[in-house]
Motif scaffolding. Structure first.
Motif, mmCIF file in Angstrom:
data_model
loop_
_atom_site.group_PDB
_atom_site.id
_atom_site.type_symbol
_atom_site.label_atom_id
_atom_site.label_comp_id
_atom_site.label_asym_id
_atom_site.label_seq_id
_atom_site.Cartn_x
_atom_site.Cartn_y
_atom_site.Cartn_z
ATOM 1 N N ALA A 1 -6.816 0.106 0.160
ATOM 2 C CA ALA A 1 -6.245 -0.376 -1.092
ATOM 3 C C ALA A 1 -7.264 -0.307 -2.227
ATOM 4 O O ALA A 1 -6.942 0.112 -3.350
ATOM 5 C CB ALA A 1 -5.733 -1.806 -0.911
ATOM 6 N N VAL B 1 0.840 -1.198 0.000
ATOM 7 C CA VAL B 1 0.000 0.000 0.000
ATOM 8 C C VAL B 1 0.872 1.245 0.000
ATOM 9 O O VAL B 1 0.619 2.199 -0.742
ATOM 10 C CB VAL B 1 -0.967 -0.003 1.208
ATOM 11 N N TYR C 1 -1.249 -1.605 -5.379
ATOM 12 C CA TYR C 1 -2.530 -1.946 -4.782
ATOM 13 C C TYR C 1 -3.048 -3.342 -5.141
ATOM 14 O O TYR C 1 -3.584 -4.029 -4.266
ATOM 15 C CB TYR C 1 -3.561 -0.875 -5.127
ATOM 16 N N ALA D 1 -6.916 2.135 -5.442
ATOM 17 C CA ALA D 1 -6.858 1.466 -6.735
ATOM 18 C C ALA D 1 -8.005 1.866 -7.646
ATOM 19 O O ALA D 1 -8.076 1.414 -8.793
ATOM 20 C CB ALA D 1 -6.862 -0.047 -6.539
ATOM 21 N N GLU E 1 2.167 1.903 -3.343
ATOM 22 C CA GLU E 1 1.124 2.081 -4.354
ATOM 23 C C GLU E 1 0.989 0.868 -5.268
ATOM 24 O O GLU E 1 0.575 0.974 -6.426
ATOM 25 C CB GLU E 1 1.372 3.353 -5.173
#
Length: 399
Positions: free
Chosen positions: A173, A141, A146, A177, A144
């Protein structure tokens, strides 16, 4: 009484705790709670002050309230681990320290403390603390990544469906996302039983204006503002109250005369986090661990109760319903994510250590050694990007 920015006041209280002026720190925290009864940062400061003062029952109450709002709160899990260790509840101490490790897996003090706790339980300290799926999910997380985070989180939830910290991380997440429907679904389940879950409310504040339920957003925004008054002035996102000027929120500073300050009469049962709107029980430890602590199961076994498949709402056990789960929609039925069994993080000896503050030294049992760890050869990069806070530097020293 002169007015002072709330953040400045919090920093001043932190300094009081560091200097051991605990009665004064507690008085100032209670004064703030009379004006902002759900202010999370004040809860953390009050819990730390109670902890150093060895007022464990009161510290436990405060930390549990923090975990109702932020189930992966680093400070609260470390505090509860220290308390459980002092009270000889080894499994509970390890469980909470493992949760802290998952939030900051490269924190040298936490690694060392886990090694010490494992050593006390097993008779030998492991040379390294291995990366868990929960820790990996947090790192994904933060980085990034996700889809990978979602896969790992679902794997954890298949093993322990009641992990509220993982449910909140899953909502984050999904939200990051762009999977808005899934994020809203997870947050709605959390909110039903944990009305003041901070990130669940934040996600709904961001999502609902775009839906036909936009009129409900004020309820969630109000809760976020109660926990962090600076969020009311955030212009870009409620996830970024740090962008708001310190002077945006002020409070009259208490002129402490040495007398204790009482919180408002309705704080404990109504105004404080975790007790209103039919919130779920405040115990954070899993059911198997609470049973072990009460002597109903062996504390050494560390086994969890196997969860039966859920075929419908009527068949859901009470402990799952209390965790916020309803009839299965298939959202959490994916198989385990890929996990690198060789994944390890640097040992504590490879990461730069800090000085041990006096307030942590005061928590050590009498007669325990407090020698500093040997200096590292090379500082290691912090994979999480988080510095070890001053009040936790050197936590892993032998106590």
């Amino acid at each position: 009484m002169a007015k002072v920015p709330l953040r400045t006041y919090s920093r001043d209280i932190e300094n009081l705790v560091d200097r051991g002026q605990l009665d004064e720190a507690i008085a100032h925290c209670r004064h703030i709670l009379n004006a902002f009864p759900k202010h999370l940062e004040t809860y953390r400061l009050l819990g730390k002050a109670y902890l150093e003062a060895k007022r464990y029952e009161e510290a436990t109450d405060i930390f549990e309230r923090v975990l109702m709002a932020v189930p992966d709160d680093f400070v609260a899990h470390v505090g509860k681990s220290i308390i459980q260790d002092e009270q000889k509840n080894m499994d509970a101490a390890i469980w909470h320290m493992e949760r802290a490790f998952e939030v900051q897996p490269s924190n040298a003090a936490i690694q060392a403390e886990l090694q010490r706790l494992y050593g006390r339980r097993d008779g030998v300290e492991p040379p390294k603390i291995r990366l868990t799926r929960g820790a990996l999910a947090h790192m994904y997380v933060q980085g990034e990544l996700y889809p990978q985070a979602i896969s790992e989180i679902k794997s954890v939830l298949e093993e322990d469906v009641a992990r509220k910290d993982m449910q909140v991380l899953l909502a984050q997440a999904y939200f990051r996302a762009g999977q808005k429907g899934e994020a809203a679904e997870v947050c709605s389940r959390l909110i039903r039983l944990y009305p003041y879950c901070l990130d669940a409310n934040r996600v709904l504040v961001e999502l609902l204006p775009e839906t036909e339920q936009g009129e409900s957003v004020q309820v969630y925004r109000q809760r976020v503002n109660e926990m962090d008054p600076y969020a009311a002035f955030a212009t870009r996102s409620v996830f970024h109250p740090e962008e708001v000027s310190d002077s945006a929120v002020s409070i009259e500073r208490l002129e402490w005369d040495g007398e204790p300050v009482l919180v408002r009469s309705d704080w404990r049962e109504l105004a404080g986090i975790g007790r209103d709107e039919g919130a779920a029980p405040r115990d954070e430890e899993p059911a198997w661990l609470r049973s072990a602590m009460m002597g109903e199961t062996s504390a050494a076994s560390g086994s969890t109760e196997e969860l039966a498949p859920v075929s419908g709402d009527e068949d859901i056990p009470d402990f799952m319903r209390e965790a916020g789960w309803g009839e299965s929609t298939g959202a959490f039925q994916e198989g385990p994510g890929v996990f690198d069994e060789s994944g390890e993080i640097p040992a504590a000896s490879d990461i730069e250590q800090g000085d041990l503050p006096d307030w942590v030294k005061a928590l050590a049992p009498s007669g325990a050694g407090m020698e500093s760890a040997p200096p590292p050869k090379e500082p290691a990069e912090d994979m999480m990007g988080d510095d070890v806070p001053d009040w936790l530097q050197g936590l892993g020293e032998e106590r």
